[in-house]
Design an enzyme around this catalytic site. Sequence first.
Site, short mmCIF file in Angstrom:
data_model
loop_
_atom_site.label_atom_id
_atom_site.label_comp_id
_atom_site.label_asym_id
_atom_site.label_seq_id
_atom_site.Cartn_x
_atom_site.Cartn_y
_atom_site.Cartn_z
N GLU A 74 50.32 30.27 32.21
CA GLU A 74 49.88 29.50 32.60
C GLU A 74 50.37 27.56 32.56
O GLU A 74 49.25 28.40 31.65
CB GLU A 74 49.80 29.38 34.45
N HIS B 281 53.25 38.45 37.52
CA HIS B 281 51.78 39.21 37.39
C HIS B 281 51.42 39.59 39.00
O HIS B 281 51.87 38.30 39.28
CB HIS B 281 49.92 39.06 37.10
#
Length: 185
Positions: free
Chosen positions: A82, A8
């Site tokens: 994550e 990202h």
Amino acid sequence: MRLILIRHGETIENIQGICQGQMDGTLSSEGLQQVQKLAERLKNEKIDAIYTSDLKRAVDTTSEIIKHHSQTPLNTDKRLRERYFGSYQGKIFPENRKELTIPIDAENDKKLFERVVDFYKEVSLKHREQAVLIVSHGVTLRTLLAVMQNIPSIDSVEPLKNSSISIIDINTKTQFITLNSTAHL
């Protein structure tokens, strides 16, 4: 199968050195510029399927990419989140990240590898002859790279930069076309 791995764009929390873990995070102004350049770099890339983490920073990155691939199936998958850092989430990382001790309430390596392997096996079966774009996070993508190379730990896998591209062809062998590239930025 071709995998196109994307970390990202830069977040405000990245700039501040905050451990985001499974917190959403907000793309910074630099991060927004990064993902626009990333999307431009990927606009002519053949992509048969897109998978993204459901966390906001990954979804916002994917939203820019999908503008050029609006007909490509988009899948949101929690397995691409994550690592859960438990009580450390929201706290500032130590200057030397190697000094970070993962708290007891965090997701351990075994659980992290299990969910990444589960995702990888599913995508490998479903998209055997296709190009798959995956938008995720630093630790999760490093874990996926370790899985592809049969490495039992992410310690020897290079940290990935925000908005980086890694392209891997997987046929009879695994071939790394590009790894952690930010040339488009």
